[in-house]
Design a protein around this motif. Structure first.
Motif, PDB file in Angstrom:
ATOM      1  N   LEU A  19       0.841  -1.191   0.000  1.00 51.80           N
ATOM      2  CA  LEU A  19       0.000   0.000   0.000  1.00 51.80           C
ATOM      3  C   LEU A  19       0.874   1.239   0.000  1.00 51.80           C
ATOM      4  O   LEU A  19       1.946   1.252   0.596  1.00 51.80           O
ATOM      5  CB  LEU A  19      -0.892   0.041   1.255  1.00 51.80           C
ATOM      6  CG  LEU A  19      -1.761  -1.172   1.562  1.00 51.80           C
ATOM      7  CD1 LEU A  19      -2.343  -1.050   2.954  1.00 51.80           C
ATOM      8  CD2 LEU A  19      -2.863  -1.294   0.534  1.00 51.80           C
ATOM      9  N   ARG A  20       0.392   2.287  -0.676  1.00 53.95           N
ATOM     10  CA  ARG A  20       1.082   3.587  -0.609  1.00 53.95           C
ATOM     11  C   ARG A  20       0.711   4.329   0.655  1.00 53.95           C
ATOM     12  O   ARG A  20       1.516   5.045   1.237  1.00 53.95           O
ATOM     13  CB  ARG A  20       0.717   4.440  -1.840  1.00 53.95           C
ATOM     14  CG  ARG A  20       1.259   5.858  -1.782  1.00 53.95           C
ATOM     15  CD  ARG A  20       2.777   5.879  -1.861  1.00 53.95           C
ATOM     16  NE  ARG A  20       3.304   7.243  -1.730  1.00 53.95           N
ATOM     17  CZ  ARG A  20       3.859   7.711  -0.624  1.00 53.95           C
ATOM     18  NH1 ARG A  20       3.962   6.954   0.456  1.00 53.95           N
ATOM     19  NH2 ARG A  20       4.333   8.945  -0.586  1.00 53.95           N
ATOM     20  N   GLY A  21      -0.542   4.161   1.089  1.00 57.59           N
ATOM     21  CA  GLY A  21      -0.950   4.863   2.296  1.00 57.59           C
ATOM     22  C   GLY A  21      -2.386   4.574   2.656  1.00 57.59           C
ATOM     23  O   GLY A  21      -3.129   3.936   1.900  1.00 57.59           O
ATOM     24  N   LEU A  22      -2.769   5.053   3.834  1.00 58.63           N
ATOM     25  CA  LEU A  22      -4.114   4.848   4.352  1.00 58.63           C
ATOM     26  C   LEU A  22      -4.613   6.109   5.040  1.00 58.63           C
ATOM     27  O   LEU A  22      -3.877   6.727   5.819  1.00 58.63           O
ATOM     28  CB  LEU A  22      -4.128   3.730   5.404  1.00 58.63           C
ATOM     29  CG  LEU A  22      -3.964   2.290   4.963  1.00 58.63           C
ATOM     30  CD1 LEU A  22      -3.739   1.411   6.199  1.00 58.63           C
ATOM     31  CD2 LEU A  22      -5.189   1.813   4.184  1.00 58.63           C
ATOM     32  N   ASN A  23      -5.827   6.484   4.748  1.00 65.26           N
ATOM     33  CA  ASN A  23      -6.541   7.358   5.663  1.00 65.26           C
ATOM     34  C   ASN A  23      -7.077   6.479   6.778  1.00 65.26           C
ATOM     35  O   ASN A  23      -7.412   5.311   6.556  1.00 65.26           O
ATOM     36  CB  ASN A  23      -7.692   8.076   4.963  1.00 65.26           C
ATOM     37  CG  ASN A  23      -7.216   9.223   4.096  1.00 65.26           C
ATOM     38  OD1 ASN A  23      -7.455   9.246   2.891  1.00 65.26           O
ATOM     39  ND2 ASN A  23      -6.530  10.179   4.704  1.00 65.26           N
ATOM     40  N   VAL A  24      -7.162   7.024   7.975  1.00 63.16           N
ATOM     41  CA  VAL A  24      -7.570   6.246   9.139  1.00 63.16           C
ATOM     42  C   VAL A  24      -8.668   6.994   9.874  1.00 63.16           C
ATOM     43  O   VAL A  24      -8.569   8.204  10.094  1.00 63.16           O
ATOM     44  CB  VAL A  24      -6.386   6.001  10.093  1.00 63.16           C
ATOM     45  CG1 VAL A  24      -6.818   5.134  11.274  1.00 63.16           C
ATOM     46  CG2 VAL A  24      -5.217   5.353   9.351  1.00 63.16           C
ATOM     47  N   THR A  25      -9.715   6.259  10.221  1.00 64.41           N
ATOM     48  CA  THR A  25     -10.797   6.858  10.994  1.00 64.41           C
ATOM     49  C   THR A  25     -11.052   5.997  12.227  1.00 64.41           C
ATOM     50  O   THR A  25     -10.322   5.039  12.498  1.00 64.41           O
ATOM     51  CB  THR A  25     -12.057   7.031  10.114  1.00 64.41           C
ATOM     52  OG1 THR A  25     -13.037   7.779  10.835  1.00 64.41           O
ATOM     53  CG2 THR A  25     -12.632   5.698   9.671  1.00 64.41           C
ATOM     54  N   ALA A  60      -3.616  10.016  14.425  1.00 62.55           N
ATOM     55  CA  ALA A  60      -3.274  10.186  13.008  1.00 62.55           C
ATOM     56  C   ALA A  60      -4.450   9.757  12.155  1.00 62.55           C
ATOM     57  O   ALA A  60      -5.080   8.733  12.423  1.00 62.55           O
ATOM     58  CB  ALA A  60      -2.036   9.351  12.651  1.00 62.55           C
ATOM     59  N   ASN A  61      -4.755  10.538  11.129  1.00 62.84           N
ATOM     60  CA  ASN A  61      -5.779  10.126  10.161  1.00 62.84           C
ATOM     61  C   ASN A  61      -5.165   9.807   8.805  1.00 62.84           C
ATOM     62  O   ASN A  61      -5.878   9.543   7.852  1.00 62.84           O
ATOM     63  CB  ASN A  61      -6.866  11.194  10.016  1.00 62.84           C
ATOM     64  CG  ASN A  61      -6.456  12.345   9.114  1.00 62.84           C
ATOM     65  OD1 ASN A  61      -5.270  12.704   9.053  1.00 62.84           O
ATOM     66  ND2 ASN A  61      -7.420  12.925   8.415  1.00 62.84           N
ATOM     67  N   LEU A  62      -3.817   9.829   8.743  1.00 65.56           N
ATOM     68  CA  LEU A  62      -3.133   9.537   7.488  1.00 65.56           C
ATOM     69  C   LEU A  62      -1.819   8.823   7.790  1.00 65.56           C
ATOM     70  O   LEU A  62      -1.004   9.323   8.570  1.00 65.56           O
ATOM     71  CB  LEU A  62      -2.857  10.834   6.720  1.00 65.56           C
ATOM     72  CG  LEU A  62      -2.064  10.716   5.419  1.00 65.56           C
ATOM     73  CD1 LEU A  62      -2.825   9.886   4.387  1.00 65.56           C
ATOM     74  CD2 LEU A  62      -1.740  12.094   4.847  1.00 65.56           C
ATOM     75  N   ASP A 101       0.463  11.412   9.909  1.00 63.65           N
ATOM     76  CA  ASP A 101       0.086  12.821   9.817  1.00 63.65           C
ATOM     77  C   ASP A 101      -1.388  12.943  10.194  1.00 63.65           C
ATOM     78  O   ASP A 101      -2.100  11.938  10.350  1.00 63.65           O
ATOM     79  CB  ASP A 101       0.333  13.348   8.401  1.00 63.65           C
ATOM     80  CG  ASP A 101       0.494  14.870   8.363  1.00 63.65           C
ATOM     81  OD1 ASP A 101       0.273  15.524   9.398  1.00 63.65           O
ATOM     82  OD2 ASP A 101       0.840  15.403   7.288  1.00 63.65           O
ATOM     83  N   ASN A 102      -1.844  14.165  10.339  1.00 66.12           N
ATOM     84  CA  ASN A 102      -3.245  14.414  10.653  1.00 66.12           C
ATOM     85  C   ASN A 102      -3.724  15.625   9.869  1.00 66.12           C
ATOM     86  O   ASN A 102      -3.214  16.731  10.066  1.00 66.12           O
ATOM     87  CB  ASN A 102      -3.430  14.643  12.165  1.00 66.12           C
ATOM     88  CG  ASN A 102      -4.876  14.528  12.579  1.00 66.12           C
ATOM     89  OD1 ASN A 102      -5.751  15.145  11.976  1.00 66.12           O
ATOM     90  ND2 ASN A 102      -5.160  13.738  13.597  1.00 66.12           N
ATOM     91  N   THR A 103      -4.672  15.416   8.972  1.00 66.01           N
ATOM     92  CA  THR A 103      -5.204  16.492   8.126  1.00 66.01           C
ATOM     93  C   THR A 103      -6.581  16.970   8.586  1.00 66.01           C
ATOM     94  O   THR A 103      -7.202  17.784   7.917  1.00 66.01           O
ATOM     95  CB  THR A 103      -5.285  16.045   6.653  1.00 66.01           C
ATOM     96  OG1 THR A 103      -6.248  14.980   6.536  1.00 66.01           O
ATOM     97  CG2 THR A 103      -3.942  15.565   6.141  1.00 66.01           C
ATOM     98  N   ASP A 104      -7.059  16.460   9.727  1.00 63.05           N
ATOM     99  CA  ASP A 104      -8.388  16.861  10.196  1.00 63.05           C
ATOM    100  C   ASP A 104      -8.463  18.361  10.470  1.00 63.05           C
ATOM    101  O   ASP A 104      -9.457  19.018  10.130  1.00 63.05           O
ATOM    102  CB  ASP A 104      -8.759  16.092  11.469  1.00 63.05           C
ATOM    103  CG  ASP A 104      -9.184  14.658  11.184  1.00 63.05           C
ATOM    104  OD1 ASP A 104      -9.618  14.379  10.056  1.00 63.05           O
ATOM    105  OD2 ASP A 104      -9.082  13.821  12.095  1.00 63.05           O
ATOM    106  N   GLY A 105      -7.428  18.907  11.083  1.00 64.49           N
ATOM    107  CA  GLY A 105      -7.431  20.334  11.372  1.00 64.49           C
ATOM    108  C   GLY A 105      -7.441  21.176  10.112  1.00 64.49           C
ATOM    109  O   GLY A 105      -8.135  22.199  10.032  1.00 64.49           O
ATOM    110  N   THR A 106      -6.686  20.727   9.107  1.00 65.36           N
ATOM    111  CA  THR A 106      -6.702  21.417   7.816  1.00 65.36           C
ATOM    112  C   THR A 106      -8.104  21.397   7.228  1.00 65.36           C
ATOM    113  O   THR A 106      -8.584  22.396   6.681  1.00 65.36           O
ATOM    114  CB  THR A 106      -5.722  20.741   6.845  1.00 65.36           C
ATOM    115  OG1 THR A 106      -4.410  20.784   7.409  1.00 65.36           O
ATOM    116  CG2 THR A 106      -5.717  21.428   5.499  1.00 65.36           C
ATOM    117  N   GLY A 107      -8.775  20.250   7.362  1.00 66.80           N
ATOM    118  CA  GLY A 107     -10.139  20.140   6.856  1.00 66.80           C
ATOM    119  C   GLY A 107     -11.103  21.050   7.577  1.00 66.80           C
ATOM    120  O   GLY A 107     -11.979  21.675   6.955  1.00 66.80           O
TER     121      GLY A 107
END
Length: 266
Positions: free
Chosen positions: A57-63, A87-89, A100-106
Motif C-alpha cells: 500500500l502507498r498509504g491509508l486514511n484512518v478513521t 493520526a488520520n493519514l 500525519d493528521n489532516t483533520d485540522g486542515t479540513g
C-alpha cells in the motif's frame, strides 16, 4: 505500477472517502485505486499496517477507532499528529510508516468555505467534546490564534485535553461569548443555542445527516452553519496530495457526495 491506497475504520461502509478520492483519481487519469478496509480489531489493523510496510500500500486514511493506534504504529510523526494524539493519514515508504493528521486542515478549510467572514484570531471559540475529533479541532483552532475552550460532560477529560493543547476548560456561560462553537461529539450536544451571539458560527463535524439537529437549530436562529461534509472534503485534499503526489483536480466532489447522501445538490 498501480498506486494502492485506502481508508481504514470500523464501521467503514458509510465512508464517502472512496467516492471522493475515486472521483479525483478518475479526473486526473491516475493508475491508482482507493479501497475501504474494515479491520475487526487492533490486531487486524496492525496487520494492515504491516502490509503497508511491506510495500503493498502507498498509504491509508484512518478513521475511528484506529486513529490513536495509527499514531502508535508510526516511525515518524508530524507535529500536528503529535499534538492531536492521533493520526488520520499513514504513508508507507521503504518499510517506514509516517503519520500525519489532516483533520485540522479540513476544519479550517470548511470554515473558510462556508463562513468566510469569520476570523478566529483572538476570539473565543468553544469545542464541544474531548475525544479524538475534539483534539484535532482544538489543535487547529489554537494554531489559528483562537482562544479555545473545551466543554465536555466529564470535566476531567476536558481538563486533560486542555492541559495537553494549552486550551482552557469552558463552562456553559462561555458559550455566550463564543464567535464559533464546534460540535466534536458523535451525538447532538445538549446546549442552549439561545445564549449564542447573533453573529456566532456553528459547526458540526458529523456529516450524516448533512444537516444535523444541531445545525438545524442554529439555522432556525439565523446563525451561520458549517457542515461536516465540507470538513471531510477539506481533509481529503491534503491526503490525496500526499498519497498520489499531485493536488486534487478541479472536480465537484461535493455534488457527488451530496448525491450519495441522497440530498441532491446544495
Amino acid at each position: 505500477m498501480t498506486v494502492i491506497a485506502g481508508v481504514a475504520g470500523r464501521p467503514i461502509a458509510h465512508s464517502l472517502s472512496p467516492l471522493i478520492h475515486g472521483a479525483w483519481i478518475a479526473a486526473a487519469g491516475l493508475d491508482a485505486v482507493y479501497h475501504r478496509h474494515e479491520p475487526a480489531d487492533a490486531t487486524e489493523f496492525a496487520a494492515l499496517v504491516a502490509r503497508g510496510r511491506a510495500g503493498e500500500l502507498r498509504g491509508l486514511n484512518v478513521t475511528a477507532p484506529f486513529k490513536e493506534q495509527a499514531l502508535a504504529l508510526a516511525d515518524t510523526v508530524s507535529p500536528v499528529s503529535w499534538a492531536c494524539g492521533a493520526a488520520n493519514l499513514l504513508l508507507f515508504d521503504r518499510g517506514l510508516v509516517q503519520a500525519d493528521n489532516t483533520d485540522g486542515t479540513g476544519l479550517m478549510a470548511a470554515l473558510a468555505e462556508q463562513a468566510p467572514a469569520l476570523d478566529v484570531r483572538n476570539r473565543n471559540v468553544v469545542v464541544l467534546g474531548a475525544g479524538g475529533a475534539a483534539r484535532g479541532a482544538v489543535a487547529a483552532l489554537s494554531a489559528a490564534g483562537a482562544r479555545v475552550g473545551v466543554l465536555n460532560r466529564t470535566r476531567a477529560r476536558a481538563e486533560a485535553l486542555a492541559a495537553d493543547l494549552r486550551a482552557t476548560v469552558a463552562d456553559p456561560a462561555t458559550l455566550g461569548t463564543a464567535a464559533l462553537v464546534v460540535n466534536a461529539l458523535s451525538v447532538p450536544p445538549d446546549i442552549d443555542l439561545a445564549v449564542l451571539r447573533s453573529d456566532a458560527v456553528v459547526m458540526d463535524m458529523t456529516y450524516r445527516p448533512l444537516i444535523t439537529p444541531f445545525l438545524a437549530a442554529a439555522g432556525a436562529r439565523g446563525l451561520t452553519a458549517v457542515d461536516g461534509l465540507a470538513m471531510l472534503i477539506g481533509q481529503a485534499r491534503p491526503s490525496f496530495a500526499a498519497l498520489f503526489g499531485i493536488d486534487p483536480p478541479a472536480t465537484d466532489v461535493r455534488h457527488l457526495a451530496l448525491a450519495a447522501l441522497g440530498k441532491g445538490v446544495a
